[in-house]
Design a protein around this motif. Structure first.
Motif, mmCIF file in Angstrom:
data_model
loop_
_atom_site.group_PDB
_atom_site.id
_atom_site.type_symbol
_atom_site.label_atom_id
_atom_site.label_comp_id
_atom_site.label_asym_id
_atom_site.label_seq_id
_atom_site.Cartn_x
_atom_site.Cartn_y
_atom_site.Cartn_z
ATOM 1 N N ALA A 114 0.833 -1.206 0.000
ATOM 2 C CA ALA A 114 0.000 0.000 0.000
ATOM 3 C C ALA A 114 0.872 1.262 0.000
ATOM 4 C CB ALA A 114 -0.930 0.003 1.203
ATOM 5 N N HIS A 115 1.906 1.254 0.838
ATOM 6 C CA HIS A 115 2.822 2.398 0.857
ATOM 7 C C HIS A 115 3.602 2.492 -0.448
ATOM 8 C CE1 HIS A 115 2.820 2.259 5.550
ATOM 9 N NE2 HIS A 115 1.810 2.946 5.069
ATOM 10 N N LEU A 116 3.982 1.338 -0.999
ATOM 11 C CA LEU A 116 4.695 1.331 -2.276
ATOM 12 C C LEU A 116 3.814 1.910 -3.375
ATOM 13 C CD1 LEU A 116 7.065 0.557 -4.100
ATOM 14 C CD2 LEU A 116 6.138 -1.773 -4.211
ATOM 15 N N ALA A 117 2.540 1.542 -3.389
ATOM 16 C CA ALA A 117 1.620 2.058 -4.403
ATOM 17 C C ALA A 117 1.502 3.575 -4.307
ATOM 18 C CB ALA A 117 0.253 1.397 -4.251
ATOM 19 N N ALA A 118 1.445 4.107 -3.074
ATOM 20 C CA ALA A 118 1.329 5.553 -2.887
ATOM 21 C C ALA A 118 2.593 6.269 -3.370
ATOM 22 C CB ALA A 118 1.063 5.872 -1.421
ATOM 23 N N ALA A 119 3.757 5.719 -3.018
ATOM 24 C CA ALA A 119 5.020 6.328 -3.453
ATOM 25 C C ALA A 119 5.178 6.225 -4.965
ATOM 26 C CB ALA A 119 6.193 5.662 -2.744
#
Length: 369
Positions: A143-148
């Motif tokens: 989820a954090h990777l998708a946002a970044a």
């Protein structure tokens, strides 16, 4: 892959006769003996050291080192680490390609684009660093990777990277670069002879056996090219050679963004297309990584005391700026002329080959008897 311990430079001297480049000399002034810093250290020290010694593509350097020492110890990278490495490599490759284009383009961007391009490049850096930091910490959360990845994609889009194709978005920095070189047909188109995974066995064998190979690499009867153009050269024969090279770099960023987004969504990626490695004779191993400037190699050997007994690094720039390599071949016999436009054209070509150190271009008329 600029060295923190004094980056060095590349000097390009072009001699022109009757407006044609009749001689091209590429002279590198680089720090020597950097690989000696690795010898005598514990294998696990190599990856962080590689990331610290090189200020450009530091994450790619550390992954290549990690693969080299793992293969030397007959160990494999775990699944979670492979996913993190893939995410970090993609993020770094995207930013490094954008950084080189925006900061090193030899002609100033229009005033309306200059300030905004710098802001969007800083946004791309922040997003890339966030992904790399998570990869280093082994804490890749999808989820954090998708946002970044979305932040990185947005910054790249503002700089002109399209979501489809390789034509830069209008009124962007990349569009201004394309317009700058659209009429520059000094250089004849040439198909690349790409350095690929199929060449790894010969490269590593020569790297281990031939002194000086890391400075003047070659394959049997050829000096290969590596980087975005070697990976993605298009068949548009109507476009100028500089345009073809720029579009290949734009397309490389677009494809990396697509892979990064897919990795965040599925947790899967084509790892072998980014990084691979294997054992070498004795207690040795190598790692190869496709970074922004091309294929990077690290090779390590572990001695009987459990410490590194030998270490070798082969950077992409050594192929592309080889005295008989693709940059020189592209320049030779080209109608560059001798005025300021000549220096500008050669500088554009050099930026699109993207050396890992600063470069200087000199053009002079041949002395005729």
């Amino acid at each position: 892959m600029t060295f923190l311990l004094g980056a060095g430079t590349i000097r390009v001297d072009v001699t022109v006769s009757r407006a044609l480049a009749c001689s091209v000399a590429v002279k590198a002034n680089r720090p020597q003996g950097l690989t000696r810093m690795f010898v005598g250290r514990r294998p696990e020290e190599a990856p962080p050291l590689a990331g610290q010694v090189f200020s450009l593509c530091g994450f790619a350097q550390s992954v290549a080192a990690r693969l080299a020492v793992l293969n030397a110890a007959d160990m494999a990278m775990k699944v979670d680490e492979r996913i993190g490495s893939g995410a970090g490599l993609l993020a770094e490759r995207i930013f490094e390609t954008l950084r080189a284009l925006i900061l090193h383009w030899p002609c100033p961007l229009p005033a309306s684009l200059g300030a905004t391009a710098g802001r969007h490049l800083r946004e791309a850096l922040a997003a890339s660093q966030e992904i790399i930091a998570a990869a280093k910490a082994g804490q890749i959360d999808r989820a954090h990777l998708a946002a970044a990845a979305a932040r990185l994609s947005a910054a790249a889009s503002e700089l002109g990277i399209p979501s489809q194709g390789d034509t830069p978005l209008p009124e962007s920095a990349c569009a201004a670069m394309l317009q700058d070189i659209g009429d520059d047909r000094v250089f004849n188109g040439r198909r690349p002879d790409p350095l690929t995974i199929n060449d790894d066995s010969e490269v590593i064998a020569r790297l281990c056996a031939e002194p000086g190979y890391a400075s003047l690499p070659h394959l049997q009867g050829r000096v290969a090219e590596t980087g975005a153009y070697a990976r993605l050269a298009a068949d548009d024969v109507d476009a100028s050679h500089l345009v073809q090279r720029l579009l290949a770099r734009i397309n490389d960023v677009r494809l990396c963004l697509k892979q990064l987004t897919a990795l965040a969504a599925t947790g899967k990626h084509d790892g072998a297309s980014l990084a691979c490695g294997g054992p070498t004779p004795g207690a040795g191993g190598y790692g190869a990584v496709e970074c922004a400037r091309g294929r990077l190699y690290h090779q390590a050997e572990i001695g009987g005391d459990g410490r590194l007994s030998s270490y070798r690094i082969l950077a992409p720039t050594e192929w592309n700026f080889h005295p008989a390599g693709p940059f020189v071949e592209t320049l030779l016999s080209s109608p560059v002329g001798t005025d300021e436009a000549a220096v500008r054209s050669v500088s554009r070509l050099a930026v699109l080959f993207d050396p890992c150190v600063a470069f200087e271009v000199n053009v002079r008329e041949a002395a005729h008897a």
